[in-house]
Design an enzyme around this catalytic site. Sequence first.
Site, PDB file in Angstrom:
ATOM      1  N   GLY A  78       1.038  -1.303  -0.033  1.00 24.72           N
ATOM      2  CA  GLY A  78       0.183  -0.073  -0.078  1.00 24.72           C
ATOM      3  C   GLY A  78       0.988   1.211  -0.002  1.00 24.72           C
ATOM      4  O   GLY A  78       2.043   1.298   0.394  1.00 24.72           O
ATOM      5  N   GLN A 125       2.937   9.877   2.103  1.00 20.97           N
ATOM      6  CA  GLN A 125       3.973   9.419   2.162  1.00 20.97           C
ATOM      7  C   GLN A 125       4.899   9.739   0.891  1.00 20.97           C
ATOM      8  O   GLN A 125       6.284   9.763   1.034  1.00 20.97           O
ATOM      9  CB  GLN A 125       4.222   7.771   2.054  1.00 20.97           C
ATOM     10  CG  GLN A 125       3.454   7.136   3.079  1.00 20.97           C
ATOM     11  CD  GLN A 125       3.253   5.682   3.209  1.00 20.97           C
ATOM     12  OE1 GLN A 125       2.393   5.288   2.461  1.00 20.97           O
ATOM     13  NE2 GLN A 125       4.125   4.965   3.756  1.00 20.97           N
ATOM     14  N   CYS A 138       5.987  -0.592   7.461  1.00 21.20           N
ATOM     15  CA  CYS A 138       5.640   0.886   6.609  1.00 21.20           C
ATOM     16  C   CYS A 138       6.874   1.166   5.946  1.00 21.20           C
ATOM     17  O   CYS A 138       7.996   1.307   6.382  1.00 21.20           O
ATOM     18  CB  CYS A 138       5.236   1.848   7.721  1.00 21.20           C
ATOM     19  SG  CYS A 138       4.706   3.412   6.855  1.00 21.20           S
ATOM     20  N   LEU A 139       6.539   1.578   4.776  1.00 24.34           N
ATOM     21  CA  LEU A 139       7.705   2.167   3.825  1.00 24.34           C
ATOM     22  C   LEU A 139       8.311   3.380   4.573  1.00 24.34           C
ATOM     23  O   LEU A 139       9.533   3.638   3.910  1.00 24.34           O
ATOM     24  CB  LEU A 139       7.025   2.355   2.635  1.00 24.34           C
ATOM     25  CG  LEU A 139       6.900   1.193   1.779  1.00 24.34           C
ATOM     26  CD1 LEU A 139       5.832   1.482   0.397  1.00 24.34           C
ATOM     27  CD2 LEU A 139       7.784  -0.099   1.409  1.00 24.34           C
ATOM     28  N   HIS A 189      -4.561   1.333   7.726  1.00 21.95           N
ATOM     29  CA  HIS A 189      -3.203   2.064   7.800  1.00 21.95           C
ATOM     30  C   HIS A 189      -3.125   3.144   6.738  1.00 21.95           C
ATOM     31  O   HIS A 189      -2.361   4.070   7.396  1.00 21.95           O
ATOM     32  CB  HIS A 189      -2.208   0.841   7.429  1.00 21.95           C
ATOM     33  CG  HIS A 189      -0.619   1.213   7.429  1.00 21.95           C
ATOM     34  ND1 HIS A 189       0.247   0.626   8.266  1.00 21.95           N
ATOM     35  CD2 HIS A 189       0.012   1.955   6.692  1.00 21.95           C
ATOM     36  CE1 HIS A 189       1.496   1.035   8.004  1.00 21.95           C
ATOM     37  NE2 HIS A 189       1.442   2.070   6.959  1.00 21.95           N
ATOM     38  N   GLU A 190      -3.311   2.833   5.741  1.00 19.92           N
ATOM     39  CA  GLU A 190      -3.284   3.965   4.463  1.00 19.92           C
ATOM     40  C   GLU A 190      -4.294   5.215   5.096  1.00 19.92           C
ATOM     41  O   GLU A 190      -3.930   6.532   4.889  1.00 19.92           O
ATOM     42  CB  GLU A 190      -3.671   3.616   3.150  1.00 19.92           C
ATOM     43  CG  GLU A 190      -2.963   2.536   2.802  1.00 19.92           C
ATOM     44  CD  GLU A 190      -1.503   2.511   2.821  1.00 19.92           C
ATOM     45  OE1 GLU A 190      -1.048   3.451   2.936  1.00 19.92           O
ATOM     46  OE2 GLU A 190      -0.878   1.514   2.904  1.00 19.92           O
ATOM     47  N   HIS A 210      -2.318   7.342   7.651  1.00 22.93           N
ATOM     48  CA  HIS A 210      -1.171   8.190   6.851  1.00 22.93           C
ATOM     49  C   HIS A 210      -2.016   9.512   6.342  1.00 22.93           C
ATOM     50  O   HIS A 210      -1.478  10.719   6.453  1.00 22.93           O
ATOM     51  CB  HIS A 210      -0.858   7.538   5.456  1.00 22.93           C
ATOM     52  CG  HIS A 210       0.386   6.641   5.838  1.00 22.93           C
ATOM     53  ND1 HIS A 210       1.647   7.146   6.798  1.00 22.93           N
ATOM     54  CD2 HIS A 210       0.659   5.209   5.454  1.00 22.93           C
ATOM     55  CE1 HIS A 210       2.354   6.055   6.843  1.00 22.93           C
ATOM     56  NE2 HIS A 210       1.715   5.008   6.121  1.00 22.93           N
TER      57      HIS A 210
HETATM   58  O1  GNR Z   1       4.113  -2.656   2.625  1.00 24.32           O
HETATM   59  C1  GNR Z   1       3.489  -2.364   3.633  1.00 24.32           C
HETATM   60  N1  GNR Z   1       3.194  -3.535   4.415  1.00 24.32           N
HETATM   61  C2  GNR Z   1       2.477  -3.580   5.487  1.00 24.32           C
HETATM   62  C3  GNR Z   1       2.106  -4.615   6.252  1.00 24.32           C
HETATM   63  C4  GNR Z   1       1.503  -4.865   7.226  1.00 24.32           C
HETATM   64  C5  GNR Z   1       0.626  -3.659   7.591  1.00 24.32           C
HETATM   65  C6  GNR Z   1       0.570  -2.650   6.692  1.00 24.32           C
HETATM   66  C7  GNR Z   1       1.410  -2.523   5.582  1.00 24.32           C
HETATM   67  S1  GNR Z   1       1.449  -1.315   4.496  1.00 24.32           S
HETATM   68  C8  GNR Z   1       3.081  -1.025   4.087  1.00 24.32           C
HETATM   69  C9  GNR Z   1       3.280  -0.175   3.283  1.00 24.32           C
HETATM   70  C10 GNR Z   1       3.240   1.374   3.636  1.00 24.32           C
HETATM   71  O2  GNR Z   1       3.869   1.867   4.095  1.00 24.32           O
HETATM   72  N2  GNR Z   1       1.883   1.876   3.574  1.00 24.32           N
HETATM   73  O3  GNR Z   1       1.458   3.182   3.871  1.00 24.32           O
HETATM   74 NI    NI Z   2       2.704   2.863   5.770  1.00 24.68          NI
END
Ligand code: GNR
Ligand code: NI
Length: 167
Positions: free
Chosen positions: A46, A51, A91-92, A133-134, A137
């Site tokens: 995601g 980001q 998270c990236l 999660h997104e 953000h």
């Molecule tokens: O790549 C991602 N893997 C992930 C693993 C577990 C829960 C959420 C994520 S999202 C993350 C990519 C990211 O940072 N999205 O904002």
């Molecule tokens: Ni993230």
Amino acid sequence: MALLPILRYPDPRLHKQAAPVARVDDALRALIADMAETMYEAPGIGLAATQVNVHQRVVVIDVSEDKSALLVLINPDILERSGEQVYEEGCLSVPGVYEKVTRSEYVRVRALDAQGEPFTLEADGVLAVCIQHEIDHLDGKVFVEHLSQLKQSRIKARLAKQARITA
Ligand code: GNR
Ligand code: NI
């Protein structure tokens, strides 16, 4: 198409509130294409516009095994949620950090697609985790902010040390 640089926690720009998209046009679709390329290249499941330092409510997600199911959510809104699940998140924007977070097990989401058409989506499991999660953000919240203050301090210290080594 272009790869976009990803902001790293604790960059204060990760805490900006994203504004609703007013118009789904070709410029927005170009951003979505760049976000998808950036997510696949990372690789991640995601990516929120926040980001890549674009503070508009746009998300791309692909939780499929073979990266064949791009999901685009513009102005996403959680209409309904239920249950609880604990999932180890990454998270990236917080590279190398993986921690368990408790979120809703099920969500029903309304959003616009890349054509500007409204749709609703029901999700559970990892897709539900990723959507929450997104959307966090877009609201300026990074997953580590679901953890204790002590864990957040340790993560910040670890990332600062790592940044000194890389620099
Ligand atoms: O790549 C991602 N893997 C992930 C693993 C577990 C829960 C959420 C994520 S999202 C993350 C990519 C990211 O940072 N999205 O904002
Ligand atoms: Ni993230």
